[in-house]
Design a protein around this motif. Structure first.
Motif, PDB file in Angstrom:
ATOM      1  N   GLU A   1       7.596  -6.778 -26.515  1.00 28.07           N
ATOM      2  CA  GLU A   1       8.991  -6.852 -26.079  1.00 28.07           C
ATOM      3  C   GLU A   1       9.181  -5.923 -24.887  1.00 28.07           C
ATOM      4  OE1 GLU A   1      11.283  -5.839 -29.524  1.00 28.07           O
ATOM      5  OE2 GLU A   1      10.079  -4.088 -29.985  1.00 28.07           O
ATOM      6  N   VAL A   2       8.935  -6.459 -23.707  1.00 28.55           N
ATOM      7  CA  VAL A   2       8.985  -5.676 -22.477  1.00 28.55           C
ATOM      8  C   VAL A   2      10.378  -5.105 -22.184  1.00 28.55           C
ATOM      9  CG1 VAL A   2       8.775  -5.833 -19.955  1.00 28.55           C
ATOM     10  CG2 VAL A   2       6.982  -6.770 -21.434  1.00 28.55           C
ATOM     11  N   PRO A   3      11.477  -5.845 -22.386  1.00 27.97           N
ATOM     12  CA  PRO A   3      12.795  -5.321 -21.978  1.00 27.97           C
ATOM     13  C   PRO A   3      13.197  -4.005 -22.635  1.00 27.97           C
ATOM     14  CG  PRO A   3      12.913  -7.694 -22.318  1.00 27.97           C
ATOM     15  CD  PRO A   3      11.571  -7.253 -22.825  1.00 27.97           C
ATOM     16  N   VAL A   4      12.610  -3.646 -23.781  1.00 29.01           N
ATOM     17  CA  VAL A   4      13.020  -2.400 -24.442  1.00 29.01           C
ATOM     18  C   VAL A   4      12.298  -1.189 -23.867  1.00 29.01           C
ATOM     19  CG1 VAL A   4      13.438  -3.667 -26.568  1.00 29.01           C
ATOM     20  CG2 VAL A   4      11.272  -2.443 -26.299  1.00 29.01           C
ATOM     21  N   LEU A   5      11.300  -1.400 -23.009  1.00 26.30           N
ATOM     22  CA  LEU A   5      10.524  -0.284 -22.484  1.00 26.30           C
ATOM     23  C   LEU A   5      11.350   0.579 -21.537  1.00 26.30           C
ATOM     24  CD1 LEU A   5       7.129  -2.061 -21.705  1.00 26.30           C
ATOM     25  CD2 LEU A   5       7.617  -0.487 -23.588  1.00 26.30           C
TER      26      LEU A   5
ATOM     27  N   PRO B   1      10.783  -0.975 -16.589  1.00 27.41           N
ATOM     28  CA  PRO B   1       9.870  -1.920 -15.959  1.00 27.41           C
ATOM     29  C   PRO B   1      10.452  -2.467 -14.655  1.00 27.41           C
ATOM     30  CG  PRO B   1       9.954  -2.324 -18.320  1.00 27.41           C
ATOM     31  CD  PRO B   1      11.028  -1.321 -18.018  1.00 27.41           C
ATOM     32  N   HIS B   2       9.590  -2.616 -13.652  1.00 33.36           N
ATOM     33  CA  HIS B   2      10.078  -2.998 -12.324  1.00 33.36           C
ATOM     34  C   HIS B   2      10.781  -4.353 -12.335  1.00 33.36           C
ATOM     35  CE1 HIS B   2       6.194  -5.056 -12.662  1.00 33.36           C
ATOM     36  NE2 HIS B   2       6.635  -5.903 -11.752  1.00 33.36           N
ATOM     37  N   ASP B   3      10.385  -5.226 -13.265  1.00 37.02           N
ATOM     38  CA  ASP B   3      10.950  -6.572 -13.262  1.00 37.02           C
ATOM     39  C   ASP B   3      12.204  -6.705 -14.124  1.00 37.02           C
ATOM     40  OD1 ASP B   3       9.303  -6.061 -15.424  1.00 37.02           O
ATOM     41  OD2 ASP B   3       8.508  -8.083 -15.564  1.00 37.02           O
ATOM     42  N   VAL B   4      12.678  -5.611 -14.705  1.00 34.46           N
ATOM     43  CA  VAL B   4      13.952  -5.657 -15.422  1.00 34.46           C
ATOM     44  C   VAL B   4      14.987  -4.725 -14.797  1.00 34.46           C
ATOM     45  CG1 VAL B   4      12.748  -6.207 -17.567  1.00 34.46           C
ATOM     46  CG2 VAL B   4      13.430  -3.845 -17.114  1.00 34.46           C
TER      47      VAL B   4
ATOM     48  N   GLN C   1      18.354  -6.256 -13.429  1.00 37.22           N
ATOM     49  CA  GLN C   1      19.215  -6.698 -14.517  1.00 37.22           C
ATOM     50  C   GLN C   1      19.837  -5.503 -15.223  1.00 37.22           C
ATOM     51  OE1 GLN C   1      20.050  -9.988 -15.346  1.00 37.22           O
ATOM     52  NE2 GLN C   1      21.590  -8.816 -16.474  1.00 37.22           N
ATOM     53  N   ARG C   2      19.068  -4.411 -15.369  1.00 38.91           N
ATOM     54  CA  ARG C   2      19.591  -3.205 -16.006  1.00 38.91           C
ATOM     55  C   ARG C   2      20.748  -2.633 -15.170  1.00 38.91           C
ATOM     56  NH1 ARG C   2      17.043   0.397 -19.617  1.00 38.91           N
ATOM     57  NH2 ARG C   2      15.694  -1.384 -20.092  1.00 38.91           N
ATOM     58  N   VAL C   3      20.580  -2.623 -13.851  1.00 41.54           N
ATOM     59  CA  VAL C   3      21.642  -2.154 -12.962  1.00 41.54           C
ATOM     60  C   VAL C   3      22.871  -3.049 -13.087  1.00 41.54           C
ATOM     61  CG1 VAL C   3      22.296  -1.853 -10.545  1.00 41.54           C
ATOM     62  CG2 VAL C   3      20.073  -1.021 -11.343  1.00 41.54           C
TER      63      VAL C   3
ATOM     64  N   ALA D   1      32.504   5.405 -15.231  1.00 41.16           N
ATOM     65  CA  ALA D   1      33.873   5.363 -14.720  1.00 41.16           C
ATOM     66  C   ALA D   1      34.415   6.727 -14.340  1.00 41.16           C
ATOM     67  CB  ALA D   1      34.792   4.709 -15.759  1.00 41.16           C
ATOM     68  N   GLU D   2      33.832   7.813 -14.865  1.00 38.90           N
ATOM     69  CA  GLU D   2      34.282   9.163 -14.538  1.00 38.90           C
ATOM     70  C   GLU D   2      33.346   9.884 -13.580  1.00 38.90           C
ATOM     71  OE1 GLU D   2      35.294  11.398 -17.997  1.00 38.90           O
ATOM     72  OE2 GLU D   2      36.890  10.010 -18.585  1.00 38.90           O
ATOM     73  N   GLY D   3      32.364   9.175 -13.039  1.00 41.32           N
ATOM     74  CA  GLY D   3      31.500   9.753 -12.018  1.00 41.32           C
ATOM     75  C   GLY D   3      30.229  10.420 -12.505  1.00 41.32           C
ATOM     76  N   ASN D   4      29.939  10.350 -13.813  1.00 40.05           N
ATOM     77  CA  ASN D   4      28.699  10.919 -14.338  1.00 40.05           C
ATOM     78  C   ASN D   4      27.521  10.025 -13.940  1.00 40.05           C
ATOM     79  OD1 ASN D   4      30.002  13.079 -15.950  1.00 40.05           O
ATOM     80  ND2 ASN D   4      30.846  11.341 -17.071  1.00 40.05           N
ATOM     81  N   GLU D   5      26.498  10.626 -13.356  1.00 44.32           N
ATOM     82  CA  GLU D   5      25.448   9.842 -12.696  1.00 44.32           C
ATOM     83  C   GLU D   5      24.193   9.661 -13.545  1.00 44.32           C
ATOM     84  OE1 GLU D   5      24.634  11.511  -8.872  1.00 44.32           O
ATOM     85  OE2 GLU D   5      26.710  11.338  -8.196  1.00 44.32           O
ATOM     86  N   VAL D   6      23.495   8.574 -13.255  1.00 42.85           N
ATOM     87  CA  VAL D   6      22.194   8.276 -13.825  1.00 42.85           C
ATOM     88  C   VAL D   6      21.408   7.502 -12.779  1.00 42.85           C
ATOM     89  CG1 VAL D   6      23.020   6.131 -14.895  1.00 42.85           C
ATOM     90  CG2 VAL D   6      20.960   7.240 -15.787  1.00 42.85           C
ATOM     91  N   CYS D   7      20.099   7.745 -12.719  1.00 45.63           N
ATOM     92  CA  CYS D   7      19.230   6.996 -11.814  1.00 45.63           C
ATOM     93  C   CYS D   7      18.418   5.996 -12.621  1.00 45.63           C
ATOM     94  CB  CYS D   7      18.293   7.922 -11.054  1.00 45.63           C
ATOM     95  SG  CYS D   7      19.115   8.967  -9.840  1.00 45.63           S
ATOM     96  N   VAL D   8      18.434   4.752 -12.193  1.00 47.31           N
ATOM     97  CA  VAL D   8      17.546   3.729 -12.755  1.00 47.31           C
ATOM     98  C   VAL D   8      16.367   3.607 -11.806  1.00 47.31           C
ATOM     99  CG1 VAL D   8      17.309   1.305 -13.391  1.00 47.31           C
ATOM    100  CG2 VAL D   8      19.436   2.530 -13.883  1.00 47.31           C
TER     101      VAL D   8
END
Length: 218
Positions: A100-104, A171-174, A177-179, A204-211
């Motif tokens: 199950e690649v999408p959960v990685l 994974p580079h190929d998901v 879609q995650r974004v 919505a409040e500006g807290n950041e995360v990098c994908v």
């Protein structure tokens, strides 16, 4: 000494049904349905790993076995990892176990600091972590379970934005879609200038995360 392989080479040479490059390792998640089938898969992998004296990290939970391969002597993926990944894929096929690649994904905590030597010992102590020899300056969980912590040098104070954020390597190929899912869930893109290496998102409040992905990093 192993030969370090590029992320692109590893991606091309491993079974796309199972394996993805994440932060200098290759990962697979096998959907075992039951704990006993997961234990059987782990046992078969252990026997194969002992035969070649190259050992993956295994994380067994009910219904799932997560496998990670890397060569610590080169701090990345080598021929040994690619070869063992092929054996593990064959074992999973023999047992009729799908992946199950999408959960990685791997989560890291990123701390922006003006004086890294002054703040790093605090994080080492409060998490009971150790220095990560493969990534400096960074800390890792000795048990190999918790997220690693890395420190990014700041040139000037930045009070208008949060200075601690999460990095989620997928994974580079998901990634796209995650974004998209994050945007649909109320987030927005702060910057995509470095995509597909990483997208900076915020809630919505500006807290950041990098994908993040391995692409545009080799």
């Amino acid at each position: 000494m192993s030969d370090l392989l590029s992320h692109a080479d590893v991606t091309a040479r491993t079974d796309a049904r199972h394996w993805r490059v994440l932060l200098h390792t290759i990962h697979a998640s096998f959907r075992t349905e039951t704990f006993s089938r997961g234990f059987l898969l782990a046992q078969r992998i252990t026997i194969a790993a002992e035969a070649v004296q190259h050992h993956p990290d295994l994380h067994l939970t009910y219904g799932r076995l997560r496998v990670a391969l890397t060569s610590h002597d080169v701090h990345g993926v080598s021929e040994r990892d690619v070869a063992l990944a092929a054996v593990i894929s064959h074992i999973a096929d023999e047992l009729g176990i799908e992946s199950e690649v999408p959960v990685l994904g791997i989560t890291e905590i990123a701390v922006d600091a003006l004086d890294i030597p002054a703040v790093l010992p605090f994080w080492r102590a409060v998490f009971a972590y150790r220095d990560d020899p493969g990534s400096t300056p960074a800390l890792e969980d000795p048990a190999g379970i918790g997220p690693s912590i890395w420190f990014q040098q700041m040139d000037a104070p930045r009070p208008q934005r949060n200075r601690i954020h999460l990095d989620v390597t997928v994974p580079h190929d998901v990634a796209e879609q995650r974004v998209a899912d994050a945007i649909d869930a109320g987030g927005h893109v702060v910057s995509d200038q470095r995509a597909p290496s990483f997208w900076v998102l915020a809630d919505a409040e500006g807290n950041e995360v990098c994908v993040s992905t391995w692409q545009a990093r080799d």
